[in-house]
Design a protein around this motif. Structure first.
Motif, mmCIF file in Angstrom:
data_model
loop_
_atom_site.group_PDB
_atom_site.id
_atom_site.type_symbol
_atom_site.label_atom_id
_atom_site.label_comp_id
_atom_site.label_asym_id
_atom_site.label_seq_id
_atom_site.Cartn_x
_atom_site.Cartn_y
_atom_site.Cartn_z
ATOM 1 N N VAL A 195 0.834 -1.195 0.000
ATOM 2 C CA VAL A 195 0.000 0.000 0.000
ATOM 3 C C VAL A 195 0.872 1.250 0.000
ATOM 4 O O VAL A 195 0.670 2.178 -0.764
ATOM 5 N N HIS A 196 1.854 1.232 0.861
ATOM 6 C CA HIS A 196 2.756 2.366 0.968
ATOM 7 C C HIS A 196 3.437 2.651 -0.366
ATOM 8 O O HIS A 196 3.429 3.779 -0.869
ATOM 9 N N VAL A 197 4.010 1.609 -0.937
ATOM 10 C CA VAL A 197 4.740 1.778 -2.187
ATOM 11 C C VAL A 197 3.797 2.220 -3.304
ATOM 12 O O VAL A 197 4.112 3.138 -4.070
ATOM 13 N N GLU A 198 2.682 1.574 -3.379
ATOM 14 C CA GLU A 198 1.735 1.893 -4.447
ATOM 15 C C GLU A 198 1.315 3.359 -4.397
ATOM 16 O O GLU A 198 1.242 4.046 -5.414
ATOM 17 N N THR A 199 1.075 3.816 -3.193
ATOM 18 C CA THR A 199 0.703 5.212 -3.020
ATOM 19 C C THR A 199 1.798 6.141 -3.550
ATOM 20 O O THR A 199 1.528 7.140 -4.204
ATOM 21 N N GLU A 200 3.009 5.753 -3.265
ATOM 22 C CA GLU A 200 4.145 6.590 -3.670
ATOM 23 C C GLU A 200 4.312 6.703 -5.182
ATOM 24 O O GLU A 200 4.718 7.733 -5.690
ATOM 25 N N VAL A 201 4.071 5.588 -5.871
ATOM 26 C CA VAL A 201 4.304 5.611 -7.319
ATOM 27 C C VAL A 201 3.036 5.873 -8.139
ATOM 28 O O VAL A 201 3.091 5.970 -9.376
ATOM 29 N N ALA A 202 1.934 5.978 -7.423
ATOM 30 C CA ALA A 202 0.660 6.139 -8.127
ATOM 31 C C ALA A 202 0.631 7.428 -8.950
ATOM 32 O O ALA A 202 1.088 8.488 -8.496
ATOM 33 N N GLY A 203 0.135 7.298 -10.122
ATOM 34 C CA GLY A 203 -0.065 8.488 -10.945
ATOM 35 C C GLY A 203 1.160 9.064 -11.599
ATOM 36 O O GLY A 203 1.084 10.069 -12.301
ATOM 37 N N ILE A 204 2.307 8.414 -11.372
ATOM 38 C CA ILE A 204 3.508 8.947 -12.006
ATOM 39 C C ILE A 204 3.623 8.403 -13.417
ATOM 40 O O ILE A 204 3.671 7.201 -13.624
ATOM 41 N N GLU A 205 3.673 9.329 -14.356
ATOM 42 C CA GLU A 205 3.723 8.910 -15.759
ATOM 43 C C GLU A 205 5.130 8.555 -16.214
ATOM 44 O O GLU A 205 5.358 7.515 -16.825
ATOM 45 N N ASP A 206 6.048 9.421 -15.869
ATOM 46 C CA ASP A 206 7.419 9.226 -16.306
ATOM 47 C C ASP A 206 8.020 7.946 -15.722
ATOM 48 O O ASP A 206 8.142 7.789 -14.507
ATOM 49 N N GLY A 207 8.431 7.008 -16.586
ATOM 50 C CA GLY A 207 8.964 5.714 -16.159
ATOM 51 C C GLY A 207 10.199 5.857 -15.278
ATOM 52 O O GLY A 207 10.358 5.167 -14.270
ATOM 53 N N ARG A 208 11.070 6.732 -15.679
ATOM 54 C CA ARG A 208 12.298 6.894 -14.925
ATOM 55 C C ARG A 208 12.022 7.403 -13.510
ATOM 56 O O ARG A 208 12.571 6.919 -12.534
ATOM 57 N N GLU A 209 11.149 8.361 -13.433
ATOM 58 C CA GLU A 209 10.829 8.891 -12.112
ATOM 59 C C GLU A 209 10.136 7.841 -11.258
ATOM 60 O O GLU A 209 10.353 7.745 -10.051
ATOM 61 N N ALA A 210 9.316 7.035 -11.912
ATOM 62 C CA ALA A 210 8.619 5.975 -11.178
ATOM 63 C C ALA A 210 9.624 5.009 -10.553
ATOM 64 O O ALA A 210 9.492 4.606 -9.391
ATOM 65 N N VAL A 211 10.649 4.667 -11.314
ATOM 66 C CA VAL A 211 11.666 3.749 -10.785
ATOM 67 C C VAL A 211 12.387 4.396 -9.606
ATOM 68 O O VAL A 211 12.631 3.769 -8.581
ATOM 69 N N GLU A 212 12.707 5.659 -9.782
ATOM 70 C CA GLU A 212 13.353 6.371 -8.680
ATOM 71 C C GLU A 212 12.510 6.341 -7.424
ATOM 72 O O GLU A 212 12.982 6.036 -6.333
ATOM 73 N N ARG A 213 11.254 6.634 -7.608
ATOM 74 C CA ARG A 213 10.341 6.635 -6.462
ATOM 75 C C ARG A 213 10.197 5.243 -5.849
ATOM 76 O O ARG A 213 10.001 5.086 -4.658
ATOM 77 N N LEU A 214 10.279 4.239 -6.722
ATOM 78 C CA LEU A 214 10.157 2.863 -6.261
ATOM 79 C C LEU A 214 11.280 2.536 -5.276
ATOM 80 O O LEU A 214 11.049 1.997 -4.184
ATOM 81 N N VAL A 215 12.490 2.903 -5.679
ATOM 82 C CA VAL A 215 13.624 2.677 -4.786
ATOM 83 C C VAL A 215 13.421 3.456 -3.496
ATOM 84 O O VAL A 215 13.527 2.923 -2.390
ATOM 85 N N ALA A 216 13.114 4.699 -3.653
ATOM 86 C CA ALA A 216 12.961 5.574 -2.486
ATOM 87 C C ALA A 216 11.894 5.062 -1.532
ATOM 88 O O ALA A 216 12.093 5.020 -0.311
ATOM 89 N N ALA A 217 10.774 4.638 -2.088
ATOM 90 C CA ALA A 217 9.681 4.171 -1.240
ATOM 91 C C ALA A 217 10.084 2.942 -0.439
ATOM 92 O O ALA A 217 9.751 2.795 0.738
ATOM 93 N N HIS A 218 10.830 2.054 -1.084
ATOM 94 C CA HIS A 218 11.274 0.857 -0.369
ATOM 95 C C HIS A 218 12.270 1.193 0.721
ATOM 96 O O HIS A 218 12.205 0.674 1.824
ATOM 97 N N VAL A 219 13.200 2.043 0.367
ATOM 98 C CA VAL A 219 14.187 2.423 1.378
ATOM 99 C C VAL A 219 13.474 3.054 2.576
ATOM 100 O O VAL A 219 13.771 2.744 3.729
ATOM 101 N N ASP A 220 12.528 3.919 2.295
ATOM 102 C CA ASP A 220 11.792 4.558 3.387
ATOM 103 C C ASP A 220 11.092 3.533 4.265
ATOM 104 O O ASP A 220 11.198 3.549 5.486
ATOM 105 N N PHE A 221 10.378 2.634 3.583
ATOM 106 C CA PHE A 221 9.621 1.641 4.347
ATOM 107 C C PHE A 221 10.540 0.742 5.177
ATOM 108 O O PHE A 221 10.327 0.518 6.362
ATOM 109 N N PHE A 222 11.567 0.243 4.511
ATOM 110 C CA PHE A 222 12.506 -0.640 5.217
ATOM 111 C C PHE A 222 13.161 0.076 6.380
ATOM 112 O O PHE A 222 13.476 -0.526 7.400
ATOM 113 N N ASP A 223 13.416 1.330 6.170
ATOM 114 C CA ASP A 223 14.081 2.076 7.227
ATOM 115 C C ASP A 223 13.142 2.260 8.424
ATOM 116 O O ASP A 223 13.536 2.152 9.569
#
Lengths: 205, 205, 205, 205
Positions: free
Chosen positions: D77-105
């Motif tokens: 849920v957390h990750v999905e919220t973070e990447v939701a609505g992002i069109e740009d693929g590259r930015e989505a990947v960036e956010r994906l990493v960031a969201a995981h790091v945040d959650f894991f942390d």
DNA sequence: GATGAATGAGTTTTCATTCAT
DNA sequence: AATGAATGAAAACTCATTCAT
């Protein structure tokens, strides 16, 4: 007195169950000694599963200490009752010997456990014989001390007095327990009182 | 006397090695008791490999019996020497107490082994305390018997007499060994002689 | 390097036997994890009696540490050999990845043990992953450091660099080990090198 | 999505109690691992009696699965919220990493449980990491796939892509969780994004 | 719903003892 | 004679799980 804390009685061990385990432990530890006795045997003798013993006692040693404390408590109560209210120092000493002989004779199994095993449970820990025997030692010491102060008993070192008392009584108990001699209880009691009070020499009379 | 069969001395155990093992076994068995003592510990204490102990003794129990027999033998020799040639029954009894106190005091470790462990080695087998202690009991019984016959000592049951004697002396030994009290050896000896001969009552004097 | 002390090898465990036990332990611990693995299983797998394992290793944990240390040692040797003598920083990093992938692929069982279990053996003791992995970490750290100093690798925090390296390589190893995918080893190796060196973005090329 | 079946929630486990147990289980399983964790410990940590846990969960394993599912659900849920609505693929990947790091942390304990224990719960049963991680894998796979299709990300095997992603992020999480380094969260996040997207080589820039 | 009490089924570890060298 | 290595047979202790209240 005789109302010790019973640190071991964990998790609301009911009186009934406590008795059950006490009896079983007594039989088993007396017959086999601490090290050779198996927890399984105690459990079986108590009609319980082995794990149930462990539910109530953290370790075999704890079970053992429970046995010792509870037994000594009862012994102290017995002895105290016997010497209670006796004014005459000499008679008190006589009764003291008699009460111990009676108790040791009736609970031979327990006697063996206490007198032969206590010394090695855990020297470095606080489970010394001194501490285990404390409730009874208190009564014995008191009676002997009083008699000594009254001039009834000789001015001997109190440690020697107490150890002599125990040695005499205990040795006889173990001796007769081991050999199940038909030697009459009454005569033994009399003889021990005689020796403790007057010694073995004839001219002493 | 003092020349027991030594059933255990297998495969030409040299005197030197026998001593070595004897000392080691004494220390270890005294400190830990028979059941908790490990053959490995005895071996180590003797500077030998575990298997070497087994080369000389069939079982742990055999090693233990060897220890007991050899020790009691020495004790009997010691005591016998002390009371040898004494004509006066009363003095012989005095010396008997003194000799035991001396021996027990000097060999505290061994004393503990004998007095606390013997009772449970192997009840069903022929290794009863009676048999183990036989060499010493012979001397003790002899002296007390003679004194009784001479009328020096009261006409008490001989079992009670012997057990009382042992109880008194042994209890003191264990008691003082355990607590390493600073209580002087000489005074203890005197007190025990006094109690055994004349009892604890003052009026007896 | 790669010549660690091997504190565990007690009682002259022969090389042959050490190998035998090492292999057995590897298989069992990998398949079941430390806690669920039984010493009995390791013994059986090694063709020995359970007590024999205990003859050589004091505890199950000691056996486990032996396994880890020996394995990592071998891994470090393997990796070091692969990168030895390579001057070019970039090529060294490539080889570093490749060497790890190769090793992890060949010793999948060991890889699982190391990467999944090390973290929880005994946090409070000195058996941390850091210490266990030390021999390999040393090599990895060295190569990456050198490459960074040469300007070949970006100026990233060295902890992040090392952890990223391990994460990438280890995750792939575990992933593919678990699913035994038919994914060709060579392609995986290439892909990981690519990702580690250039990232996943296409425009980066 | 994020609305898993929750097979475990037996007997109307209230939300409040579910949270209570979730938190307790998380702490205990994270600290000790599945096998070493005791149901008793979880109960205690939750302020409940052991039997109460069993009132709500058939087995320890069920409790564990409950923990995993609930946790992963939240992560997805957390990750999905973070990447939701992002069109740009590259930015989505960036956010994906960031969201995981945040959650894991933020949920270090849970991270350890998931990443280290999942692999061995019950291989033969249907509780594979793949299935447990499914909710999150779905999101990760989707984002990466889309980016790959868009030509933003290289044409790498999707298994390798996903495992690399997880390896990178997870390793850092575990690494920093274990060593509680003072390394700033923000910088770590940035470094990981950098490595995942562009690799470690400098010339790549 | 909740829980105290009880236990079955292990598992690690210990040790006396054997045996090949 | 001596001993390193190996092992069978215990036995203490643990813990998930059940059940009556």
């Amino acid at each position: 007195m005789a109302t010790a804390p019973n640190i071991d009685r964990e998790r609301g061990l009911s009186d009934e169950l406590a008795d059950q385990i006490f009896e079983a432990a007594m039989r088993v530890f007396a017959e086999r000694g601490f090290a050779r006795a198996k927890v399984e045997e105690v459990a079986e003798a108590a009609g319980l599963a082995r794990a149930t013993i462990y539910y109530h006692f953290r370790t075999k040693r704890d079970l053992y200490v429970f046995l010792l404390q509870r037994g000594i408590e009862q012994m102290a109560v017995h002895v105290e009752t016997e010497v209670a209210g006796i004014e005459d120092g000499r008679e008190a000493v006589e009764r003291l010997v008699a009460a111990h002989v009676d108790f040791f004779d009736r609970y031979q199994a327990f006697t063996q456990v206490v007198l032969l095993e206590t010394w090695r449970i855990d020297p470095e820990a606080d489970i010394t014989p001194e501490r285990i025997l404390a409730p009874d030692l208190a009564v014995v010491g008191q009676v002997l001390q009083k008699a000594r102060n009254e001039g009834v008993v000789k001015k001997l070192d109190s440690g020697v007095l107490v150890s002599s008392f125990f040695g005499l009584v205990a040795a006889a108990a173990i001796y007769f327990a081991s050999y199940r001699t038909e030697f009459p209880h009454a005569r033994m009691k009399k003889a021990l009182v005689e020796i403790f009070l007057h010694g073995v020499l004839r001219e002493a009379d």
